[in-house]
Write a protein that holds these residues in place. Structure first.
Motif, PDB file in Angstrom:
ATOM      1  N   TYR A  86      -1.998 -50.710   4.872  1.00 45.05           N
ATOM      2  CA  TYR A  86      -0.786 -50.601   4.065  1.00 45.05           C
ATOM      3  C   TYR A  86      -0.815 -51.477   2.815  1.00 45.05           C
ATOM      4  O   TYR A  86       0.229 -51.823   2.266  1.00 45.05           O
ATOM      5  N   ALA A  87      -1.997 -51.804   2.338  1.00 51.87           N
ATOM      6  CA  ALA A  87      -2.145 -52.706   1.188  1.00 51.87           C
ATOM      7  C   ALA A  87      -1.473 -52.188  -0.083  1.00 51.87           C
ATOM      8  O   ALA A  87      -1.009 -52.977  -0.908  1.00 51.87           O
ATOM      9  N   GLU A  88      -1.385 -50.892  -0.249  1.00 52.58           N
ATOM     10  CA  GLU A  88      -0.823 -50.304  -1.465  1.00 52.58           C
ATOM     11  C   GLU A  88       0.710 -50.284  -1.472  1.00 52.58           C
ATOM     12  O   GLU A  88       1.314 -49.977  -2.496  1.00 52.58           O
ATOM     13  N   ILE A  89       1.323 -50.597  -0.356  1.00 57.36           N
ATOM     14  CA  ILE A  89       2.780 -50.514  -0.258  1.00 57.36           C
ATOM     15  C   ILE A  89       3.399 -51.841  -0.691  1.00 57.36           C
ATOM     16  O   ILE A  89       3.046 -52.898  -0.180  1.00 57.36           O
ATOM     17  N   ASN A  90       4.321 -51.751  -1.635  1.00 62.93           N
ATOM     18  CA  ASN A  90       5.005 -52.946  -2.131  1.00 62.93           C
ATOM     19  C   ASN A  90       6.178 -53.279  -1.212  1.00 62.93           C
ATOM     20  O   ASN A  90       7.082 -52.463  -1.028  1.00 62.93           O
ATOM     21  N   ILE A  91       6.122 -54.466  -0.640  1.00 61.57           N
ATOM     22  CA  ILE A  91       7.222 -54.941   0.196  1.00 61.57           C
ATOM     23  C   ILE A  91       7.587 -56.351  -0.245  1.00 61.57           C
ATOM     24  O   ILE A  91       6.785 -57.055  -0.852  1.00 61.57           O
ATOM     25  N   ASN A  92       8.817 -56.741   0.076  1.00 60.64           N
ATOM     26  CA  ASN A  92       9.269 -58.070  -0.317  1.00 60.64           C
ATOM     27  C   ASN A  92       8.945 -59.109   0.761  1.00 60.64           C
ATOM     28  O   ASN A  92       8.425 -58.771   1.828  1.00 60.64           O
ATOM     29  N   ASP A  93       9.251 -60.357   0.465  1.00 62.83           N
ATOM     30  CA  ASP A  93       8.914 -61.448   1.396  1.00 62.83           C
ATOM     31  C   ASP A  93       9.642 -61.325   2.733  1.00 62.83           C
ATOM     32  O   ASP A  93       9.081 -61.644   3.779  1.00 62.83           O
TER      33      ASP A  93
ATOM     34  N   LYS B  49      14.167 -49.793   5.534  1.00 63.82           N
ATOM     35  CA  LYS B  49      13.994 -48.418   5.069  1.00 63.82           C
ATOM     36  C   LYS B  49      12.555 -48.133   4.608  1.00 63.82           C
ATOM     37  O   LYS B  49      11.952 -47.148   5.046  1.00 63.82           O
ATOM     38  N   THR B  50      11.988 -48.948   3.728  1.00 60.83           N
ATOM     39  CA  THR B  50      10.636 -48.700   3.200  1.00 60.83           C
ATOM     40  C   THR B  50       9.583 -48.712   4.304  1.00 60.83           C
ATOM     41  O   THR B  50       8.757 -47.791   4.370  1.00 60.83           O
TER      42      THR B  50
ATOM     43  N   VAL C 169       9.885 -47.932   7.361  1.00 55.85           N
ATOM     44  CA  VAL C 169      10.047 -46.722   8.172  1.00 55.85           C
ATOM     45  C   VAL C 169       9.532 -45.512   7.391  1.00 55.85           C
ATOM     46  O   VAL C 169       8.796 -44.689   7.925  1.00 55.85           O
ATOM     47  N   GLU C 170       9.897 -45.415   6.119  1.00 60.52           N
ATOM     48  CA  GLU C 170       9.469 -44.281   5.296  1.00 60.52           C
ATOM     49  C   GLU C 170       7.951 -44.218   5.141  1.00 60.52           C
ATOM     50  O   GLU C 170       7.384 -43.144   5.009  1.00 60.52           O
ATOM     51  N   THR C 171       7.293 -45.363   5.152  1.00 63.33           N
ATOM     52  CA  THR C 171       5.840 -45.417   4.965  1.00 63.33           C
ATOM     53  C   THR C 171       5.085 -45.501   6.290  1.00 63.33           C
ATOM     54  O   THR C 171       3.869 -45.672   6.291  1.00 63.33           O
ATOM     55  N   ARG C 172       5.810 -45.399   7.398  1.00 62.16           N
ATOM     56  CA  ARG C 172       5.243 -45.405   8.753  1.00 62.16           C
ATOM     57  C   ARG C 172       4.646 -46.753   9.163  1.00 62.16           C
ATOM     58  O   ARG C 172       3.869 -46.822  10.109  1.00 62.16           O
ATOM     59  N   MET C 173       5.004 -47.820   8.465  1.00 60.70           N
ATOM     60  CA  MET C 173       4.617 -49.156   8.924  1.00 60.70           C
ATOM     61  C   MET C 173       5.385 -49.451  10.208  1.00 60.70           C
ATOM     62  O   MET C 173       4.883 -50.124  11.107  1.00 60.70           O
ATOM     63  N   LEU C 174       6.616 -48.976  10.253  1.00 62.44           N
ATOM     64  CA  LEU C 174       7.469 -49.112  11.418  1.00 62.44           C
ATOM     65  C   LEU C 174       7.901 -47.725  11.871  1.00 62.44           C
ATOM     66  O   LEU C 174       8.008 -46.810  11.053  1.00 62.44           O
ATOM     67  N   VAL C 175       8.149 -47.599  13.146  1.00 58.45           N
ATOM     68  CA  VAL C 175       8.740 -46.373  13.671  1.00 58.45           C
ATOM     69  C   VAL C 175      10.125 -46.724  14.208  1.00 58.45           C
ATOM     70  O   VAL C 175      10.331 -47.793  14.769  1.00 58.45           O
ATOM     71  N   GLN C 176      11.045 -45.805  13.986  1.00 60.71           N
ATOM     72  CA  GLN C 176      12.423 -46.018  14.411  1.00 60.71           C
ATOM     73  C   GLN C 176      12.698 -45.238  15.681  1.00 60.71           C
ATOM     74  O   GLN C 176      12.271 -44.100  15.828  1.00 60.71           O
ATOM     75  N   SER C 177      13.401 -45.875  16.582  1.00 60.84           N
ATOM     76  CA  SER C 177      13.903 -45.175  17.761  1.00 60.84           C
ATOM     77  C   SER C 177      15.408 -45.387  17.790  1.00 60.84           C
ATOM     78  O   SER C 177      15.902 -46.435  17.406  1.00 60.84           O
ATOM     79  N   GLY C 178      16.114 -44.399  18.220  1.00 62.40           N
ATOM     80  CA  GLY C 178      17.562 -44.473  18.246  1.00 62.40           C
ATOM     81  C   GLY C 178      18.144 -44.387  16.846  1.00 62.40           C
ATOM     82  O   GLY C 178      17.437 -44.192  15.864  1.00 62.40           O
ATOM     83  N   GLY C 179      19.423 -44.530  16.771  1.00 63.45           N
ATOM     84  CA  GLY C 179      20.104 -44.461  15.491  1.00 63.45           C
ATOM     85  C   GLY C 179      21.373 -45.283  15.510  1.00 63.45           C
ATOM     86  O   GLY C 179      21.808 -45.767  16.555  1.00 63.45           O
ATOM     87  N   GLY C 180      21.947 -45.453  14.338  1.00 61.89           N
ATOM     88  CA  GLY C 180      23.175 -46.228  14.223  1.00 61.89           C
ATOM     89  C   GLY C 180      22.969 -47.662  14.683  1.00 61.89           C
ATOM     90  O   GLY C 180      21.941 -48.278  14.405  1.00 61.89           O
TER      91      GLY C 180
END
Length: 85
Positions: free
Chosen positions: A8-15, A57-58, A60-71
Motif C-alpha cells: 500500500y505504499a502508493e496510498i496517501n494516509i495521514n499520521d 474511509k480511505t 476501507v476504500e483501498t482495502r487496507m481495512l475490511v469493514q464488518s457490520g455497519g452503523g
C-alpha cells in the motif's frame, strides 16, 4: 508488516491513519477482537467522531481495512488476503 506497507505504499494516509494501522498490524489478536471501532480510533488518536469516520474511509476504500457490520456496530480489521508477514 513490511509486506503490508509495501503493498500500500502508493496510498496517501495521514499520521492518525498510520498509527491505527500500525497498532492493528502489531497487536495481539485478543487486543482488537472483532476489529477496531470508531470509538477505539477516537481513543487511540484523540480525534473527533467525524474525523475518525473520515480516517477509516480511505483504508476501507483501498482495502487496507475490511469493514464488518455497519452503523455503530461497524468494525474494521486488516485485509490479510495475500499478505504473508
Amino acid at each position: 508488516m513490511a509486506e503490508f506497507w509495501e503493498r500500500y505504499a502508493e496510498i496517501n494516509i495521514n499520521d492518525r491513519q498510520r498509527k491505527v494501522l500500525n497498532k492493528l498490524l502489531v497487536a495481539d489478536p485478543d487486543d482488537f477482537e472483532g476489529g477496531i471501532s470508531n470509538k477505539k480510533h477516537i481513543s487511540m488518536t484523540n480525534a473527533s467522531s467525524a474525523t475518525a469516520t473520515r480516517d477509516l474511509k480511505t483504508p476501507v476504500e483501498t482495502r487496507m481495512l475490511v469493514q464488518s457490520g455497519g452503523g455503530r456496530k461497524a468494525r474494521y480489521g486488516i485485509d490479510w488476503v495475500g499478505i504473508t508477514s
